[in-house]
Write an enzyme that holds these catalytic residues in place. Sequence first.
Site, PDB file in Angstrom:
ATOM      1  N   CYS A   1      39.172  41.426-104.866  1.00  0.00           N
ATOM      2  CA  CYS A   1      39.354  40.357-103.912  1.00  0.00           C
ATOM      3  C   CYS A   1      39.410  38.284-104.459  1.00  0.00           C
ATOM      4  CB  CYS A   1      37.972  40.630-103.024  1.00  0.00           C
ATOM      5  SG  CYS A   1      37.766  38.949-101.824  1.00  0.00           S
TER       6      CYS A   1
ATOM      7  N   CYS B   1      37.155  35.523-103.168  1.00  0.00           N
ATOM      8  CA  CYS B   1      35.544  36.146-103.601  1.00  0.00           C
ATOM      9  C   CYS B   1      35.146  35.397-105.047  1.00  0.00           C
ATOM     10  CB  CYS B   1      35.093  37.614-103.306  1.00  0.00           C
ATOM     11  SG  CYS B   1      35.682  38.554-101.463  1.00  0.00           S
ATOM     12  N   ASP B   2      35.587  36.306-105.873  1.00  0.00           N
ATOM     13  CA  ASP B   2      35.007  36.895-107.432  1.00  0.00           C
ATOM     14  C   ASP B   2      35.778  35.229-108.677  1.00  0.00           C
ATOM     15  OD1 ASP B   2      33.655  38.365-106.786  1.00  0.00           O
ATOM     16  OD2 ASP B   2      35.397  40.018-106.910  1.00  0.00           O
TER      17      ASP B   2
END
Length: 326
Positions: free
Chosen positions: A145, A148-149
């Site tokens: 992701c 997200c990261d």
Amino acid sequence: MASRFRLGLPTRVEERYDVVIVGAGPAGLTAALYAARYGLKTVVVSKDIGGQMAIAPLVDDYPAVPEVTGTKLAELFSSHARKYGVPIHLDEVVKLYRKGELWCAETISAKRFCGYALILAVGSVKRKLNVPGEDRLAGRGVSYCTTCDGPMFKDKVVAVVGGGNSALVSALYLTNIARKIYLIHRRDTFRAFPIYVESVIKHPKIELVLNSVVVELLGERKLEAVRVRNVKTGEVREIRVEGLFVEIGSDPPTRLFKQVGIETDENGYAKVNPDQSTNVEGVFVAGDAAGGPYKYRFEQIVTAAAEGAKAADAAFKYVLKFKKPS
Ligand code: NAP
């Protein structure tokens, strides 16, 4: 006899609706909006809100919204459905089954949602590389992701694997964060849209590693390098990176289809009719999880939303059979 409650066993709570929608991506949330506006008592059960839309770093092709993050667009979709009173229950559906004239979805937290119609908008499952080191380093530099990261990799050297829209959009998104991005792809042409390919090719921070596959991920406690093999020359090299973003597509959600008895196509996606109905009465599939001979595969938020609207319309006509005219 001791009741389940007194024995401390979880008691399954059953909630009744006209339509139960599993999945809260663009297909599920649009189905919810339309079903609610048709006056159907509707619930959405999903383990997250937005599905793959929510993790898109940037959405720049949803009509009337020229540029938006996936998270923001997911929020707009869900608040629109909620405006019509649709509850969105965050939970994982583990079992689907028939109970008389109803379809029931049972969740991991022992809740049960039953309705005349079931709309499965469950999307697809992100693929893994299946190479040595991947499981050990997942969450330790290896990510599925980018939104997200990605922010954790400020000024670092990272790599993205894949040649589709997800990989190229991820690489472009990372140019705002990372120092350098290797884009590793197994061929020398991309299936991504030309607009993304052009931007990637000319971006000074992106280095293309073409005709190459990742064969191993190196590092004990955190990712240190990826080992790649050139499929044309056989040459193997190590590229030092601290982050790796795997964006190599998705597979169908086979387990739920099997529980319901939905026929699937040769790729494992649900065979749907033009109105999103399936071979199973009262069950409709919309979005990425839908396939079959009538499906025009073009995974876009706008097409998923359209399929969600069609599924709600077909479900409405189906549910009318059970409702007495008032
Ligand atoms: P995708 O289009 O299926 O592309 C997957 C990519 O990963 C392909 O380049 C494929 O290579 C490669 N790949 C597959 N398995 C691999 C493996 N085991 N090892 C190495 N490489 C592998 O998947 P996606 O990019 O996630 O996109 C999914 C859908 O969402 C698509 O329909 C896409 O158009 C859509 N999408 C649209 C947008 C947008 O419109 N802005 C953004 C994101 C996604 P090959 O090319 O050689 O097969």
